[in-house]
Design an enzyme around this catalytic site. Structure first.
Site, PDB file in Angstrom:
ATOM      1  N   THR A 236       0.835  -1.205   0.000  1.00 51.23           N
ATOM      2  CA  THR A 236       0.000   0.000   0.000  1.00 51.23           C
ATOM      3  C   THR A 236       0.866   1.249   0.000  1.00 51.23           C
ATOM      4  OG1 THR A 236      -0.107  -0.116   2.422  1.00 51.23           O
ATOM      5  CG2 THR A 236      -1.945  -1.098   1.193  1.00 51.23           C
ATOM      6  N   ALA A 237       2.149   1.101  -0.345  1.00 47.82           N
ATOM      7  CA  ALA A 237       3.096   2.224  -0.270  1.00 47.82           C
ATOM      8  C   ALA A 237       3.307   2.856  -1.641  1.00 47.82           C
ATOM      9  CB  ALA A 237       4.419   1.744   0.339  1.00 47.82           C
ATOM     10  N   ARG A 238       4.209   2.297  -2.424  1.00 49.74           N
ATOM     11  CA  ARG A 238       4.498   2.789  -3.771  1.00 49.74           C
ATOM     12  C   ARG A 238       4.761   1.602  -4.688  1.00 49.74           C
ATOM     13  NH1 ARG A 238       2.501   6.951  -2.645  1.00 49.74           N
ATOM     14  NH2 ARG A 238       3.308   9.083  -2.913  1.00 49.74           N
ATOM     15  N   ASP A 262      -2.298  -2.179  -3.795  1.00 49.03           N
ATOM     16  CA  ASP A 262      -3.070  -0.951  -3.954  1.00 49.03           C
ATOM     17  C   ASP A 262      -2.342   0.044  -4.848  1.00 49.03           C
ATOM     18  OD1 ASP A 262      -5.399   0.660  -3.266  1.00 49.03           O
ATOM     19  OD2 ASP A 262      -4.012   1.945  -2.155  1.00 49.03           O
ATOM     20  N   GLU A 267       0.432   3.926 -13.042  1.00 53.55           N
ATOM     21  CA  GLU A 267      -0.933   4.162 -12.565  1.00 53.55           C
ATOM     22  C   GLU A 267      -1.641   5.183 -13.447  1.00 53.55           C
ATOM     23  OE1 GLU A 267      -0.636   5.290  -8.456  1.00 53.55           O
ATOM     24  OE2 GLU A 267      -0.034   3.283  -7.826  1.00 53.55           O
ATOM     25  N   HIS A 286      -4.966   2.608  -5.625  1.00 52.38           N
ATOM     26  CA  HIS A 286      -4.223   3.643  -4.898  1.00 52.38           C
ATOM     27  C   HIS A 286      -5.213   4.471  -4.071  1.00 52.38           C
ATOM     28  CE1 HIS A 286      -0.337   6.225  -5.005  1.00 52.38           C
ATOM     29  NE2 HIS A 286      -0.944   6.319  -3.828  1.00 52.38           N
TER      30      HIS A 286
END
Length: 315
Positions: A236-238, A262, A267, A286
């Protein structure tokens, strides 16, 4: 009216701009609010930034070329924590102040990681899918209590995640390069170990660290090969923390049992991404920080930072 122009390129602030409009209108500046899906590309920004004095930015590609073209820019107020999409060295050389909003959505992101954990453990996403066929699935799951959660990055989000996992009976291990954050995590029971040992010992690996030039593709083929066969990965970071091609290969051959993602290297996630076709992957958009409460307090702080930066320039 002031001569200042402010670019609002952050999706979250754009979506709820009416709630914050009064503060920005008091600035009596011209607001530029372009259409944004996830973030603006370098090419899009090159057309927008000339004459702009301040930006409230999302994950836009504020490269050296963009910052050099922004001939009037004095403040970039980043909505959120990560500044990996901003060329910080170029900003410093050009006298452009860069701020961010740390500590705004630790609970929100930690909640999503726990949600992913439970979904993976009990196949809830698969049950929901199969019930709509219609069906009556009975997949066998696993218990989370007694399993080892490895956390890479024990800042605000990582520590809040560790507390939640510990109350569920999980053993929490972690790695953190900041000594202060590592000490605080250790004080409430996280076993702090070296990075490579987090990979080899984790049943579930959660990425909660910022993306830097030094840790891009932190999760790569070599490290995936050292993990327990069938381990899970949650990010869920990068997206850039993971070599996605290596992860796809590891999932296909069973080295990685499942993943919940995520964030992605590109993106929005491209239509042709092989991740879309893997049954054991949960896909997000994201969106792990996105709650009403987190949006409001983060937008307020981002606007505070913007206005303070503009005010200091006028002096």
């Amino acid at each position: 009216m002031n001569d200042e122009r402010i670019l609002i390129s952050c999706v979250q602030l754009q979506r709820n701009l009416a709630k914050h409009r009064r503060r920005l209108d008091e600035q009596r500046a011209e607001l530029i609010v372009p259409a944004v899906a996830q973030q603006l590309s370098q090419e899009e920004l090159l057309d927008l930034v000339p004459g702009v004095h301040g930006i409230v930015a999302g994950d836009d590609h504020l490269t050296r070329a963009v910052l050099e073209r922004a001939d009037q820019l004095r403040i970039v107020s980043k909505w959120g924590v990560g500044t990996d999409s901003i060329d910080l060295r170029a900003a410093e050389e050009l006298g452009i102040r860069v701020t961010n909003t740390p500590g705004m959505f630790g609970d929100e992101v930690a909640d999503v990681v726990i949600g992913y954990l439970v979904m993976l453990a009990r196949h809830l996403h698969e049950v929901d899918r199969d019930m709509r066929l219609p069906g009556w699935p009975k997949p066998i799951g696993v218990s989370l209590a007694g399993r080892t959660l490895g956390i890479i990055g024990l800042g605000d989000i990582g520590r809040r995640l560790a507390r939640r996992a510990a109350t569920m009976g999980m053993h929490v291990i972690g790695s953190e390069i900041d000594h202060g954050s590592a000490r605080r995590a250790s004080d409430f029971g996280v076993e702090m170990i070296d990075l490579d040992s987090v990979f080899t010992r984790s049943d579930v690996l959660s990425l909660n660290c910022p993306l830097t030039p030094d840790n891009r593709h932190l999760v790569n083929g070599a490290r995936l090969a050292t993990m327990k066969r069938g381990a899970w990965i949650i990010n869920t970071a990068r997206g850039g923390l993971i070599d996605e091609a290596a992860l796809v290969s590891a999932i296909v051959d069973g080295q990685v049992g499942a993943a919940a993602l995520d964030v992605f290297e590109v993106e929005p996630l491209p239509d042709g991404s092989p991740l879309r076709h893997l049954a054991h992957v949960i896909l997000g958009s994201h969106n792990s920080s996105n709650t009403v409460e987190a949006e409001h307090r983060t937008s307020e702080l981002a606007i505070d930072n913007l206005l303070l930066g503009l005010d200091e320039v006028r002096r």
